[in-house]
Scaffold this active site. Sequence first.
Site, PDB file in Angstrom:
ATOM      1  N   ASP A   1       0.865  -1.166   0.000  1.00 47.39           N
ATOM      2  CA  ASP A   1       0.000   0.000   0.000  1.00 47.39           C
ATOM      3  C   ASP A   1       0.912   1.230   0.000  1.00 47.39           C
ATOM      4  O   ASP A   1       2.126   1.135   0.211  1.00 47.39           O
ATOM      5  CB  ASP A   1      -0.962  -0.018   1.199  1.00 47.39           C
TER       6      ASP A   1
HETATM    7  C1  GLC Z   1      -4.365   4.236  -0.297  1.00 49.60           C
HETATM    8  C2  GLC Z   1      -5.267   3.096   0.119  1.00 49.60           C
HETATM    9  C3  GLC Z   1      -5.358   1.996  -0.893  1.00 49.60           C
HETATM   10  C4  GLC Z   1      -5.291   2.592  -2.282  1.00 49.60           C
HETATM   11  C5  GLC Z   1      -3.909   3.168  -2.472  1.00 49.60           C
HETATM   12  C6  GLC Z   1      -3.769   3.861  -3.830  1.00 49.60           C
HETATM   13  O1  GLC Z   1      -3.539   4.614   0.763  1.00 49.60           O
HETATM   14  O2  GLC Z   1      -4.992   2.504   1.377  1.00 49.60           O
HETATM   15  O3  GLC Z   1      -6.565   1.298  -0.647  1.00 49.60           O
HETATM   16  O4  GLC Z   1      -5.535   1.583  -3.253  1.00 49.60           O
HETATM   17  O5  GLC Z   1      -3.560   4.083  -1.454  1.00 49.60           O
HETATM   18  O6  GLC Z   1      -4.633   4.919  -3.919  1.00 49.60           O
END
Ligand code: GLC
Length: 741
Positions: free
Chosen positions: A280
Amino acid sequence: MHKIFVLFFLTFAFSVSAQKRTNSQKVDSVLKLMTLEEKVGQLNQYNDNNLATGPVTIDNDKIGQIKSGQVGSLLNVLGSERTRSWQNVAMQSRLKIPLLFGQDVVHGYKTTFPIPLAEAASWDLDAIQLAARVAAVEASASGIHWTFAPMVDIARDPRWGRVMEGAGEDTYLGSLIAGARVKGFQGAHFGDTNAVMACVKHFAAYGAAVGARDYNSVDMSDRQLWEIYLPPFKAALDAGAASFMNSFNDINGVPATGNSYLQRTILKGKWGFKGFVVSDWGSINELVNHGFAKNDYEAAFSAITAGSDMDMESRSYKNNLEQLVKDKKVPVALIDDAVRRILLKKFELGLFDNPYKFSNVEREKLALNNASHTAAARSMAAKSIVLLKNENNLLPLSKQLKTIAFIGPLVKPLKQNKGFWDIEIPGVDSNFIVSQWEGLQNKVGATTNLLFAQGCEIEGDSKAGFAEAINIALQADVVILSIGERRDMSGEAKSKANITIPGVQEDLLKALLATGKPVVVLVNAGRPLVFNYTADNAPAILYTWWLGSEAGNAIADVLFGDYNPAAKLPMTFPVSVGQIPIYYNHFNTGRPAVSDTNHIYNSSYIDLSIHPKFPFGFGLSYTSFEYSDLKLSKHQFTKKETLEVSVTITNTGKYAGEEVVQLYLRDKVGSLVLPVKSLKDFKKVFLNVGESKKIKFLINNEKLSFYNAKLVWDSEPGDFDIMIGASSADIRLKDSFELIK
Ligand code: GLC
């Protein structure tokens, strides 16, 4: 003889080499050409510069890094033209390895569907799959290869803002929905031009954060992890999910991003996952904040060792992996495995054959928000609306009403209806969104006079608008009041300690009720809210969540009975935040609560009921249903046999409609304590007025099994209760059976 053998061998050898090489062979041929820097580049993902969904790192050299093969993927690149321009840059690199474009297409791209928690309330797997399908058609037409969805985190705590993104508290329902969403996103064949790669997130148990504070720690038994939180991930994998995203949280002391047990032992080992894992946003470098890595170098080591293949935005891999290999801390084989997993998906998506395959401006124009997509969104939205109360059958409203007063801060806004994780496409205005006001205008005839007053803001204590609201209410035959939270009060990093309806909105309801006019309340939210005054005093309530771009039309369809609501709550709604965590499939304990008044030595509160305001699986209809004739094919059977269950449902009301018939089981005695009931099946059935249908269920060993103390999934002989209900708390028919050896 010899000549024949030679001839045969040559023919065979030729046929093999001429045979189309497999994607895996193609991957190996590219891998052989790559420098270590280029391999690390494939593990590096950057955000585009025009939209951020995490803390931004200013980096003005992305073009240069892409040209030198140091970037494998970009996220938040919107539109065919922009993806094409970035792909052009990648085609100037030495090996011309195409970029992978990822995006949070969570509940629609341009056509916006209800938030996933609302869709879950439909219990309609086909509709949920179609919603993901439509999202994939629009996203893939706009250059997106990969969506960071479905989010499959089981969530039992509505203080967590991200409950809006998942399927609620139940593992069985959540697992079915996870599979449906993966199939919708990835389509009939992985790599189809009208499909996107799914990314199952957040692995794992992110929804169990302490205090429901986003990014917070998780601590639970392996039994609970396996019984409650992992099954939706496995269901998504079984549905063909091609990628996973790990989670920000630490779990049992080990951050998910550096968690070998999760990513290698379970996902890539026991489950045999062949796709890749993306971290993430920034979570690799955040291992330093966790205190799990001394510095970024160690963070990169921990993450790659634990099976995190791609680094979203932290630059830890780019800045450290080559050195880790040179220092012989990380074998290049580990890097190669991660690169192979990513390149294989790029081949399977067809990007090596045609890097611009998805970036088609013409296709984009035809796909976005077209008539069939808006129709699907309107239908999904209507199916997501939960009828919580309808005293004296105030609803559905007559289209012949003379005057309707439509009041509240959420009547006219457009974007509010989209909820969190909507997509703001540059250059696309919000006019395609049907506001609640416009939806009513579209519905009522010329003879109905629609009056509007905002009444108050969502937040703040000003009652200055009450007088105007009361004034138009006094002129109306019926009042509709649309209240709730702001759309950005739920979603990522939106945990709330207070989940009541903000501001003076319930005071406004009180003032409107004092006029003596009938008031229908629409509650808009991304989570279960606490709204006891409304629940106890409004004669009719619809929970309208955030319904997406067709919200206004769907709400009007339900208000006027063009769609008879059938949704059922996918999460328990508490009376008070003080009850949380509160969920239906709890254990009985040694001293179960007996009533709301007897608190003597039992598991209850002395100052509050233990019962929810609205239970899991609850939702009303404009009609009524009778449950009868529960029959079991046998009352004793072995785990190798299957129990047939049938029940008759009759529509005893005045409207045709659907009922979600729910089947719960209770394993009375086990080697571990077991829930007082667990959802094990359901059927959504349509019945015309007066119609009866026999519904059948099959109970096999799978539905009787649980993870025992050795984490073995199996059933145990003994007595079971079977309960058929209209909700987890409205059990209409019961029986029992015995599982014998
Ligand atoms: C965010 C979220 C994740 C998302 C990613 C890209 O922090 O936790 O669910 O897909 O970043 O946007």
